[in-house]
Design an enzyme around this catalytic site. Structure first.
Site, short mmCIF file in Angstrom:
data_model
loop_
_atom_site.label_atom_id
_atom_site.label_comp_id
_atom_site.label_asym_id
_atom_site.label_seq_id
_atom_site.Cartn_x
_atom_site.Cartn_y
_atom_site.Cartn_z
N ARG A 1 0.83 -1.21 0.00
CA ARG A 1 0.00 0.00 0.00
C ARG A 1 0.87 1.27 0.00
NH1 ARG A 1 -4.80 -0.07 4.36
NH2 ARG A 1 -3.35 1.01 5.67
N LYS B 1 11.45 -0.58 5.93
CA LYS B 1 11.85 -1.25 7.16
C LYS B 1 10.62 -2.01 7.68
CE LYS B 1 11.39 -0.84 11.20
NZ LYS B 1 11.13 -2.28 11.47
N PRO B 2 10.57 -3.33 7.42
CA PRO B 2 9.40 -4.09 7.87
C PRO B 2 9.46 -4.34 9.37
CG PRO B 2 11.01 -5.55 6.85
CD PRO B 2 11.58 -4.16 6.75
N ALA B 3 8.34 -4.75 9.95
CA ALA B 3 8.32 -5.07 11.37
C ALA B 3 9.25 -6.25 11.64
CB ALA B 3 6.89 -5.43 11.80
N GLY C 1 1.59 2.00 11.93
CA GLY C 1 1.89 1.38 13.22
C GLY C 1 1.15 2.10 14.32
N GLU D 1 -0.30 6.23 9.20
CA GLU D 1 -1.48 5.37 9.39
C GLU D 1 -1.34 4.77 10.77
OE1 GLU D 1 -3.99 5.02 7.39
OE2 GLU D 1 -3.23 5.90 5.54
N ARG E 1 -11.69 -10.40 11.89
CA ARG E 1 -10.75 -10.41 10.77
C ARG E 1 -9.33 -10.28 11.33
NH1 ARG E 1 -9.49 -5.47 7.21
NH2 ARG E 1 -8.35 -6.35 5.48
N CYS F 1 -6.24 -2.61 12.50
CA CYS F 1 -6.42 -1.24 12.99
C CYS F 1 -7.87 -0.79 12.81
CB CYS F 1 -5.48 -0.30 12.25
SG CYS F 1 -5.63 -0.48 10.49
N GLU G 1 -6.68 0.33 22.14
CA GLU G 1 -6.83 -0.64 21.06
C GLU G 1 -6.63 -2.05 21.61
OE1 GLU G 1 -3.94 0.34 18.12
OE2 GLU G 1 -5.25 -0.27 16.50
N SER H 1 -12.17 -2.03 3.84
CA SER H 1 -10.94 -1.78 3.07
C SER H 1 -11.18 -2.08 1.59
CB SER H 1 -9.80 -2.65 3.57
OG SER H 1 -9.54 -2.35 4.91
P1 NAD Z 1 4.48 -0.43 16.26
O1 NAD Z 1 4.22 1.02 16.25
O2 NAD Z 1 5.02 -1.04 17.49
O3 NAD Z 1 5.51 -0.83 15.11
C1 NAD Z 1 5.28 -0.47 13.77
C2 NAD Z 1 6.60 -0.39 13.06
O4 NAD Z 1 7.39 0.62 13.65
C3 NAD Z 1 7.43 -1.67 13.11
O5 NAD Z 1 8.11 -1.81 11.90
C4 NAD Z 1 8.42 -1.37 14.22
O6 NAD Z 1 9.62 -2.08 14.07
C5 NAD Z 1 8.66 0.09 14.01
N1 NAD Z 1 9.11 0.81 15.19
C6 NAD Z 1 8.81 0.57 16.48
N2 NAD Z 1 9.42 1.47 17.27
C7 NAD Z 1 10.11 2.29 16.45
C8 NAD Z 1 10.93 3.42 16.67
N3 NAD Z 1 11.17 3.90 17.89
N4 NAD Z 1 11.47 4.04 15.59
C9 NAD Z 1 11.23 3.57 14.34
N5 NAD Z 1 10.47 2.50 14.08
C10 NAD Z 1 9.91 1.87 15.12
O7 NAD Z 1 3.13 -1.11 15.79
P2 NAD Z 1 2.83 -2.65 15.57
O8 NAD Z 1 2.66 -3.26 16.93
O9 NAD Z 1 3.80 -3.26 14.64
O10 NAD Z 1 1.45 -2.59 14.78
C11 NAD Z 1 0.26 -2.42 15.42
C12 NAD Z 1 -0.19 -0.99 15.34
O11 NAD Z 1 -0.26 -0.59 13.97
C13 NAD Z 1 -1.59 -0.80 15.87
O12 NAD Z 1 -1.64 0.36 16.65
C14 NAD Z 1 -2.43 -0.66 14.62
O13 NAD Z 1 -3.62 0.05 14.80
C15 NAD Z 1 -1.51 0.05 13.72
N6 NAD Z 1 -1.93 -0.14 12.33
C16 NAD Z 1 -2.50 0.92 11.68
C17 NAD Z 1 -2.94 0.77 10.38
C18 NAD Z 1 -3.54 1.93 9.65
O14 NAD Z 1 -3.61 1.85 8.42
N7 NAD Z 1 -3.95 2.99 10.30
C19 NAD Z 1 -2.80 -0.45 9.73
C20 NAD Z 1 -2.22 -1.52 10.41
C21 NAD Z 1 -1.78 -1.33 11.72
#
Ligand code: NAD
Length: 484
Positions: A167, A182-184, A236, A258, A286, A292, A389, A449
């Protein structure tokens, strides 16, 4: 069923920089786990700041050529990549299930959804337009063009390992930007496979890099100081999004965010109850509840609340929980032990404030990070579960009476991503659509979506829109040229 060991051995596990696989510079790797067992799937190369610099160097070399590549050619590469993702759909789906946990059927749905961004933006690449007008004074002409922003850093979450990447990647590439992903750290494998697919589709070296790391903060903080970077796009949590916004401010970068959601799912007494229960199950369950857009707060008008709760309790109780790659599983594990502990904490807090568990309510003993599909009835407004959440298979139900109470309960949150309304009244649906503070509203629909629709939130759920015809704008810069 699947030769999982053989499949894992075939996967790319090294960094993807400048069109090739790059090994660890100091031998450093980190493990990716199967959340259904807790076991290690594979070890992946751990990107360092040095690798961040190498990816930026490669992107800086590729950027001018990619920006000047004919849009038709960019479109063809994206379209070919879509075809390859489709043709390798079984591999992508299995990989998503292995590293993220969702049932295989849902992973296939993600492959379709995630792949569609490649196809959609292949079609948008050739439709980037500008405008031309005469100045109102008559003394000149105004030409407005739209140019690629430049090097983009994309940070993605674990819950949709493919779709949250495509996306961002697809519109950026369509616009003529180079991208460093940078993926998770929980789910880097899908993106590494996608990088190979894009290369197979003809993407030139340097245009895309993928940097898995166990130290995201130090890698991205370092990259965000590099003046060659022009854009950061993040999906995230709101917490990390705020941090990245403050870091992006140093270079005045364009940002797309997002972030988290806390979607209300509002069921009025005039709704078709069967449809509302179906919709609530879809919006809640789902992706194991880890979406999110998930229905986080289910508000049901008091006259039908008891019956709604009874029906949803039966549905949740009958769900089959298990490893996503077992054919019969309908709900997979949560992503990690820590995350499961957080879900359990929210449920325990709700119960301590007076909520009633009608089914589930506990982690499932044994290996993997499973949690029982759970329904909480009579959840008091001050319970944490209505404010935070959940990101898990827990339906939290509360009552309300009338439009005004429905609106104020739904809007009582810092978030504003998705909201759902169930009613048979068109007037009420329109009233609620106007009143609800959310970027996306579902009316009598539990899944919203759509590749062709703008995805994004208001309030602390984010900035900007992904997908739809709006999505490409996030990667374009407007330039005004004054003509005589
Ligand atoms: P997260 O914020 O912990 O991590 C997301 C990404 O950020 C990961 O790649 C992680 O490695 C990176 N990251 C974490 N700390 C960082 C830092 N200090 N600096 C740079 N990068 C960092 O979120 P998550 O647990 O992976 O995902 C869940 C969250 O994502 C939920 O809050 C969900 O609602 C949100 N989300 C939002 C959408 C949307 O489109 N709005 C879609 C999917 C998920």
């Amino acid at each position: 069923m699947h030769d999982i060991a053989g499949f894992l051995e075939s996967l790319p596990v090294r960094l993807w920089i400048d069109g090739s696989e790059v090994p660890a510079r100091d031998g450093k790797t980190f493990s990716v786990h199967n959340p259904a067992t807790g076991e290690v799937l594979v070890d992946v190369v751990d990107a360092t700041q040095w690798d961040g610099d190498a990816a930026l160097d490669a992107a800086a070399v590729a950027q001018p050529t990619w920006a000047a590549t004919p849009p038709r050619r960019r479109a063809e590469i994206l379209h070919r990549a879509w075809e390859l993702v489709e043709s390798r759909g079984d591999e992508f789906a299995l990989l998503i299930t292995l590293e993220m946990g969702k049932p295989l059927g849902e992973s296939h749905a993600e492959v379709t959804y995630g792949g569609e961004f490649l196809r959609w933006f292949s079609e948008e690449a050739v439709r980037i337009n500008g405008r031309y007008t005469r100045s109102p004074t008559g003394n000149g002409r105004i030409l407005v063009t739209r140019e690629p922003l430049g090097i983009t850093l994309a940070i993605t979450p674990w819950n949709f390992p493919l779709a949250m990447g495509t996306r961002k990647i697809a519109p950026a590439l369509a616009a003529g930007c180079t991208v460093i992903v940078k993926p998770a750290q929980e789910t880097p494998l899908t993106m590494l496979l996608l990088a190979q697919v894009l290369a197979d589709a003809g993407l030139p070296p340097g245009v895309l890099s993928v940097l898995p790391t166990s130290s995201p903060a130090s890698l991205t903080d370092h990259m965000l100081t590099d003046r060659r970077l022009r854009k950061i796009t993040f999906t995230g949590s709101t917490r990390v999004g705020k941090l990245l916004l403050s870091q992006a401010a140093r270079g005045v970068l364009r940002t797309s965010m997002e972030l988290g959601g806390n979607a209300p799912f509002v069921v009025f007494a005039d709704a078709d109850l069967d449809a509302a229960v179906d919709g609530a199950m879809a919006a809640k369950m789902r992706n194991n509840g880890e979406a999110c857009t998930a229905a986080n707060r289910i508000y049901v008008e008091n006259s039908i609340r008891r019956e709604f709760t009874r029906r949803i309790t039966t549905r949740m109780r009958n769900l089959e929980v298990g490893a996503g790659y077992r054919a019969e599983s309908q709900v997979g594990p949560l992503i990690s032990a820590d995350h499961r502990a957080r879900v359990a904490e929210l449920v325990d807090d709700a119960v301590s404030t007076g909520a009633v568990v009608t089914t589930g309510g506990k982690p499932i003993e044994g290996s993997g990070y499973f949690y029982e599909p759970t329904v909480l009835a009579d959840v008091p407004a001050h319970a944490r579960i209505l404010k935070e959440e959940i990101f898990g298979p827990v339906a939290a139900i509360a009552g309300f009476d009338g439009d005004e109470q429905g609106i104020s309960a739904a809007n009582d949150t810092q978030y504003g991503l998705a909201a759902y309304i169930y009613t048979s009244s068109l007037d009420r649906a329109l009233l609620m659509s106007d009143a609800l503070e959310a970027g996306m509203i579902g009316i009598n629909r539990g899944i919203i979506s759509d590749v062709a629709a703008p995805f994004g939130g208001v309030k602390q759920s984010g900035l900007g829109r992904e997908s739809g015809s709006e999505g490409i704008n996030e990667y374009l810069e407007t330039k005004y040229i004054a003509l005589p």
